[in-house]
Design an enzyme around this catalytic site. Sequence first.
Site, PDB file in Angstrom:
ATOM      1  N   GLU A   1     -27.981  -5.191  -3.422  1.00  0.00           N
ATOM      2  CA  GLU A   1     -27.431  -6.064  -4.443  1.00  0.00           C
ATOM      3  C   GLU A   1     -26.085  -6.055  -4.854  1.00  0.00           C
ATOM      4  O   GLU A   1     -25.617  -6.940  -5.462  1.00  0.00           O
ATOM      5  CB  GLU A   1     -28.460  -5.787  -5.903  1.00  0.00           C
ATOM      6  CG  GLU A   1     -27.906  -4.521  -6.666  1.00  0.00           C
ATOM      7  CD  GLU A   1     -28.651  -3.241  -6.151  1.00  0.00           C
ATOM      8  OE1 GLU A   1     -29.024  -3.175  -4.859  1.00  0.00           O
ATOM      9  OE2 GLU A   1     -28.764  -2.354  -6.791  1.00  0.00           O
TER      10      GLU A   1
ATOM     11  N   CYS B   1     -32.371   2.421  -4.456  1.00  0.00           N
ATOM     12  CA  CYS B   1     -31.651   3.687  -5.084  1.00  0.00           C
ATOM     13  C   CYS B   1     -32.661   4.180  -6.034  1.00  0.00           C
ATOM     14  O   CYS B   1     -33.609   4.835  -5.751  1.00  0.00           O
ATOM     15  CB  CYS B   1     -30.336   3.377  -5.424  1.00  0.00           C
ATOM     16  SG  CYS B   1     -29.380   4.909  -6.090  1.00  0.00           S
TER      17      CYS B   1
ATOM     18  N   HIS C   1     -27.368  -0.015  -2.074  1.00  0.00           N
ATOM     19  CA  HIS C   1     -27.774  -1.164  -3.000  1.00  0.00           C
ATOM     20  C   HIS C   1     -27.329  -2.548  -2.318  1.00  0.00           C
ATOM     21  O   HIS C   1     -26.172  -2.919  -2.414  1.00  0.00           O
ATOM     22  CB  HIS C   1     -26.580  -0.989  -4.147  1.00  0.00           C
ATOM     23  CG  HIS C   1     -26.774   0.186  -5.035  1.00  0.00           C
ATOM     24  ND1 HIS C   1     -27.684   0.320  -6.001  1.00  0.00           N
ATOM     25  CD2 HIS C   1     -26.495   1.549  -5.000  1.00  0.00           C
ATOM     26  CE1 HIS C   1     -27.778   1.577  -6.648  1.00  0.00           C
ATOM     27  NE2 HIS C   1     -27.068   2.183  -6.130  1.00  0.00           N
TER      28      HIS C   1
ATOM     29  N   ILE D   1     -24.251   4.997  -3.914  1.00  0.00           N
ATOM     30  CA  ILE D   1     -23.568   5.385  -5.155  1.00  0.00           C
ATOM     31  C   ILE D   1     -24.711   6.603  -5.847  1.00  0.00           C
ATOM     32  O   ILE D   1     -25.894   6.385  -6.385  1.00  0.00           O
ATOM     33  CB  ILE D   1     -23.627   4.252  -6.186  1.00  0.00           C
ATOM     34  CG1 ILE D   1     -22.580   3.195  -5.717  1.00  0.00           C
ATOM     35  CG2 ILE D   1     -22.991   4.795  -7.767  1.00  0.00           C
ATOM     36  CD1 ILE D   1     -22.424   2.063  -6.418  1.00  0.00           C
TER      37      ILE D   1
ATOM     38  N   GLU E   1     -30.221   4.402 -13.247  1.00  0.00           N
ATOM     39  CA  GLU E   1     -30.214   5.875 -13.705  1.00  0.00           C
ATOM     40  C   GLU E   1     -31.769   6.298 -13.355  1.00  0.00           C
ATOM     41  O   GLU E   1     -32.604   5.606 -14.492  1.00  0.00           O
ATOM     42  CB  GLU E   1     -29.665   6.409 -14.678  1.00  0.00           C
ATOM     43  CG  GLU E   1     -28.046   6.661 -14.502  1.00  0.00           C
ATOM     44  CD  GLU E   1     -27.590   7.280 -13.213  1.00  0.00           C
ATOM     45  OE1 GLU E   1     -28.357   8.223 -12.896  1.00  0.00           O
ATOM     46  OE2 GLU E   1     -27.118   6.796 -12.566  1.00  0.00           O
ATOM     47  N   SER E   2     -32.362   6.819 -12.497  1.00  0.00           N
ATOM     48  CA  SER E   2     -33.491   7.195 -12.083  1.00  0.00           C
ATOM     49  C   SER E   2     -34.363   7.754 -13.311  1.00  0.00           C
ATOM     50  O   SER E   2     -35.387   7.670 -13.526  1.00  0.00           O
ATOM     51  CB  SER E   2     -33.847   7.995 -10.868  1.00  0.00           C
ATOM     52  OG  SER E   2     -33.574   9.081 -10.771  1.00  0.00           O
TER      53      SER E   2
END
Lengths: 295, 189
Positions: free
Chosen positions: B172, B78, B170, B134, B47-48
């Site tokens: 990952e 992201c 993402h 996402i 969450e940024s």
Amino acid sequence: MLTEKGTWTVKKGLAEMLKGGVIMDVTTPEQAKIAEEAGACAVMALERVPADIRAAGGVARMADPTVIQRIMDAVTIPVMAKARIGHFVEAQILESLGVDYIDESEVLTPADEEFHIDKHEFKVPFVCGARNLGEALRRIGEGAAMIRTKGEPGTGNVVEAVRHMRKVMGEIRYLQNLPKEELMTAAKEMGAPYDLVVKVAELGRLPVVNFAAGGIATPADAALMMQLGCDGIFVGSGIFKSKDPVARAKAIVAATTHYNDPKILAEISRDIGEAMPGIEIQTIAPEQRMQDRGW
Amino acid sequence: MIIGVLALQGAFLEHEKALRVCGVNTRQIRLPEQLNGLDGLVIPGGESTTMGKLLTAYELLEPIKQLAEQGLPVFGTCAGLIMMAKDIVKSNQLSLGLMDIAVERNAFGRQVDSFEADLAIPALGDKPYRAVFIRAPYIASAGSGVEVMAKYEEKIVLARQKNFLAAAFHPELTADLRLHQYFLNMIKK
């Protein structure tokens, strides 16, 4: 270019992004802002926190959409909301509001004592509570993309969350040590889908993100759950029922990141005001225990 | 080679797993002193808003900024992309401000609009890249020094500027390691 929405990867993926973070229960846009400011990675929008639901008694239901909408408008972090166990129409309503995650939760009064929601039917992901591995895998089988321990909500007493996390982790270790031919019997005994039992034995962990919930009240509680092997923390009543919610929220976030560093944990546990008053589990009548809701 | 993975919150374990499969060592970064001796740094998805606050709270923002400006290769995905942008649209959130890009947060909508799609990324070869978005951001505008590496529906979702690489999706979360490998090649050169 083929584009797909609401896939399993996408549903499970949001929970991956929340890992190592703290999800806080909030009842107003102001509380949501405080949570976001303190570093929460998501909020759970509710009408009442579990401690107040417990005190009020009666039937607890999905929150008023206005309450949820106002919280969604107040913050940029993901917003979750609770539906009653088995109440798929509450879930449909929450999905149409655009909440980011639905908690099919034992904190609310169950709408169905036999069947949980078919969560595969939804584009929005679900999180569900579990007391043991079999329960976790049944929920995943129904489509839950994230699991949390049930603990005993609204008590400020971490003992049940610890019991449930140890139980899940212990059963995972047990499966890992079984030869393949014993896994079907293990699945039968746990009441869990066979393919998921095989998967857990291979992975050595749940196939989805696993948070701790239900009774976490202090930074040390959060770090304890992280060291026991969970991926992140839900704090329900623990923050806004404490004396200094801002300080406590920040401290629990820090404890979840630095859960393995006792020196830092000592530092962040200082001067954060009194925790919420706790409840001894034995003093709660069996029919009042939220963890026994659902199966 | 040691690649640091910022481990304040988010999908840092998945990045570590991908990097190890590529054959490099990784180190979780939670404190400034852990930044010493790194060959590269990954800022994961998460969450940024949370990550931005924690970067400041744990005094990591300035040290990372300094190392990056001295040439440390940085790969953000992201939330990591948001952290690397000089301009975050409609937000006064603190960031590392490494790349000349303006980023729109949650730009494709809420979680119900999150999606997977095949991207054409010429730098990775002909095979389409399956990307997972996402609550994803995109790059609304990029300066002249920024190389646009991929777009989705005309929106920039992968870009490089000197020693910095940023993806709105993402890598990952999928088994395709080409983008991690690309980042490691950036370090070797």
